[in-house]
Design a protein around this motif. Structure first.
Motif, PDB file in Angstrom:
ATOM      1  N   ALA A 111       0.834  -1.205   0.000  1.00 57.66           N
ATOM      2  CA  ALA A 111       0.000   0.000   0.000  1.00 57.66           C
ATOM      3  C   ALA A 111       0.867   1.253   0.000  1.00 57.66           C
ATOM      4  O   ALA A 111       0.531   2.254  -0.661  1.00 57.66           O
ATOM      5  CB  ALA A 111      -0.933  -0.012   1.213  1.00 57.66           C
ATOM      6  N   SER A 112       1.998   1.210   0.695  1.00 56.92           N
ATOM      7  CA  SER A 112       2.911   2.360   0.719  1.00 56.92           C
ATOM      8  C   SER A 112       3.516   2.598  -0.660  1.00 56.92           C
ATOM      9  O   SER A 112       3.676   3.743  -1.095  1.00 56.92           O
ATOM     10  CB  SER A 112       4.025   2.139   1.738  1.00 56.92           C
ATOM     11  N   ALA A 115       0.756   4.090  -2.843  1.00 53.91           N
ATOM     12  CA  ALA A 115       0.415   5.463  -2.463  1.00 53.91           C
ATOM     13  C   ALA A 115       1.502   6.453  -2.856  1.00 53.91           C
ATOM     14  O   ALA A 115       1.210   7.577  -3.254  1.00 53.91           O
ATOM     15  CB  ALA A 115       0.154   5.543  -0.954  1.00 53.91           C
TER      16      ALA A 115
END
Length: 144
Positions: A111-112, A115
């Motif tokens: 997810a990092s 993002a």
């Protein structure tokens, strides 16, 4: 001389103490009252003194009707299993718990990356080292 005036012996005091303990276990006496009566029991000189300590208590409740569960010792561990062996059906328990932590770390890392739009250093791979060592350790024990 009446029974109440006769001197009591140590076995008589012990019988009253046992009866008071039973009343405490059944919830008929609280701990403070039990302690007071127990002190009076061992200080009693006559049967009259002892009888006055238990006259308000009913007779002993049979085990079948008692609310107190009799003590049952725990079952003995299986002789075949080792002291620290935690085998369960479905695999080692650490695999599910720690494997879930590793999976969560990879999801956070993914997810990092999404993002930020960049490929971030893959730090969750370090989390795999203890997991792999645990799996290899368990695998080595099975061969013995």
């Amino acid at each position: 001389m009446s029974r109440d005036e006769m001197r009591a012996g140590d076995t008589d005091r012990q019988a009253v103490a046992d009866r008071l303990k039973t009343a405490l276990d059944e919830g008929r006496l609280d701990l403070h009252e039990y302690d007071e009566r127990l002190q009076q029991t061992y200080a009693a000189r006559t049967f009259g003194d002892l009888d006055s300590l238990v006259t308000d208590l009913p007779g002993t409740v049979p085990v079948q009707q008692s609310r107190v569960e009799p003590y049952e010792p725990p079952a003995a561990p299986l002789a075949a299993s080792g002291a620290g062996d935690m085998r369960r059906p479905g695999g080692p328990p650490f695999l599910a718990s720690y494997g879930g932590v590793v999976l969560l770390c990879f999801l956070i890392w993914g997810a990092s990356c999404l993002a930020s739009g960049d490929f971030i250093y893959p730090w969750p791979f370090w989390m795999l080292i203890p997991l792999l060592l645990g799996v290899l350790g368990r695998w080595g024990k099975r061969d013995r």
